[in-house]
Design an enzyme around this catalytic site. Structure first.
Site, mmCIF file in Angstrom:
data_model
loop_
_atom_site.group_PDB
_atom_site.id
_atom_site.type_symbol
_atom_site.label_atom_id
_atom_site.label_comp_id
_atom_site.label_asym_id
_atom_site.label_seq_id
_atom_site.Cartn_x
_atom_site.Cartn_y
_atom_site.Cartn_z
ATOM 1 N N SER A 1 21.301 -19.936 117.380
ATOM 2 C CA SER A 1 21.051 -18.827 116.460
ATOM 3 C C SER A 1 19.550 -18.705 116.273
ATOM 4 O O SER A 1 18.786 -19.620 116.622
ATOM 5 C CB SER A 1 21.719 -19.112 115.108
ATOM 6 O OG SER A 1 21.271 -18.227 114.095
ATOM 7 N N TYR B 1 23.869 -24.651 108.130
ATOM 8 C CA TYR B 1 23.882 -23.810 109.328
ATOM 9 C C TYR B 1 22.620 -24.053 110.153
ATOM 10 O O TYR B 1 22.678 -24.185 111.381
ATOM 11 C CB TYR B 1 23.994 -22.348 108.906
ATOM 12 C CG TYR B 1 24.310 -21.390 110.028
ATOM 13 C CD1 TYR B 1 25.564 -21.389 110.637
ATOM 14 C CD2 TYR B 1 23.369 -20.462 110.471
ATOM 15 C CE1 TYR B 1 25.865 -20.498 111.659
ATOM 16 C CE2 TYR B 1 23.655 -19.565 111.486
ATOM 17 C CZ TYR B 1 24.909 -19.590 112.080
ATOM 18 O OH TYR B 1 25.187 -18.699 113.096
#
Length: 278
Positions: A142, A155
């Site tokens: 990401s 995350y």
């Protein structure tokens, strides 16, 4: 891997969003597919969409956090298709919570899926990729694997870990002169349901974030459709790139990641304080 026709590709998180878009795109190019997800209804819909292209599709309900289940699926996919050329470790979840106050169970939930799921998928399929004429591992990180964001510590941790694991694996395979390569993907905002399907903790209110409107804000900022992102990812595989930045916002994050950390962090801190009226 210059072309995908007659290749066999395994994809996790294939029931919706980016996983579905990748599956449909690959099916249109003549690839056979082994698809996995825990969402049986969504997965069945993806299978039906791919079968319209008259290619072989198999599917399985797999929890990527379950190492034994992933290895069993990998062996089954190789048996059913005869070989596997590529694994796309795409399954992922999101958690909004502060680093100090998030529950350890929520933290483990993110790491088990977003990081360990990638490790399990890579290690389970790698022996099959080695046996194929050519093989490729695609691991979805990401932009949050490039830059850290308040409220996204779990995350961030998982996506930075995916990046480190994948970079090391790529170098090891090159040292071996292996037939298998690795590409790490850093998508920016892709218009999926990852926020709504994730977990949001009220602890983020303390840092100026509203858990009730996060999906709305995400949809406003997301720059790429799943279909466009899928095309860019497959192009990166065809060019055997080490890393691929997906979307214009990903390029901005990459630029920011190269600045002194204090610059962008002070901006984020000031913005949060402004939201809190401090």
């Amino acid at each position: 891997m210059r072309q995908f026709r007659s290749r066999v590709v395994a994809i996790t998180g294939a029931a919706s969003g980016l996983g579905r878009a990748l599956a449909v795109d690959l099916a249109s190019r003549g690839a056979s597919l082994a698809l996995a997800d825990l969402d049986a209804i969504g997965l069945a819909d993806t299978v039906a969409m791919c079968e319209e292209h008259r290619i072989k599709v198999t599917s399985a309900a797999v929890d990527v956090a379950d190492r034994a289940a992933v290895f069993s699926w990998a062996d089954s996919a190789a048996d059913l298709h005869g070989s596997v050329n590529m694994i796309i470790n795409n399954a992922g979840v999101n958690l909004a919570a502060t680093a100090a106050e998030q529950s350890i169970s929520d933290f483990e939930w993110v790491m088990d899926i977003d990081f360990w799921g990638v490790v399990h998928g890579t290690q389970a399929f790698l022996p099959h990729l080695r046996q194929a004429e050519e093989g490729h591992v695609v691991n979805i990180s990401s932009v949050f694997g490039l830059v850290s964001i308040p409220g996204q510590s779990a995350y961030n941790a998982s996506k930075f870990a995916v990046r480190g694991f994948s970079d090391a694996l790529r170098m090891e395979l090159e040292i071996e002169n292996s037939n298998v390569s690795v590409t790490t993907i850093h998508p920016g905002g892709i218009k999926t349901n990852i926020v709504n399907s994730g977990r949001r903790d009220d602890t983020v209110r303390a840092i100026g974030q509203n858990p009730d409107n996060m999906q709305i804000e995400f949809d406003r900022l997301a720059k790429s459709s799943p279909e466009k992102a899928a095309r860019e990812i497959l192009k990166a595989v065809q060019h055997n790139r080490r890393r691929a930045l997906i979307g214009p916002d990903a390029k901005l994050f990459d630029f920011v990641s190269r600045l002194p950390a204090g610059l962008y962090q002070r901006f984020l801190i000031t913005s949060a304080r402004r939201e809190l009226g401090r």
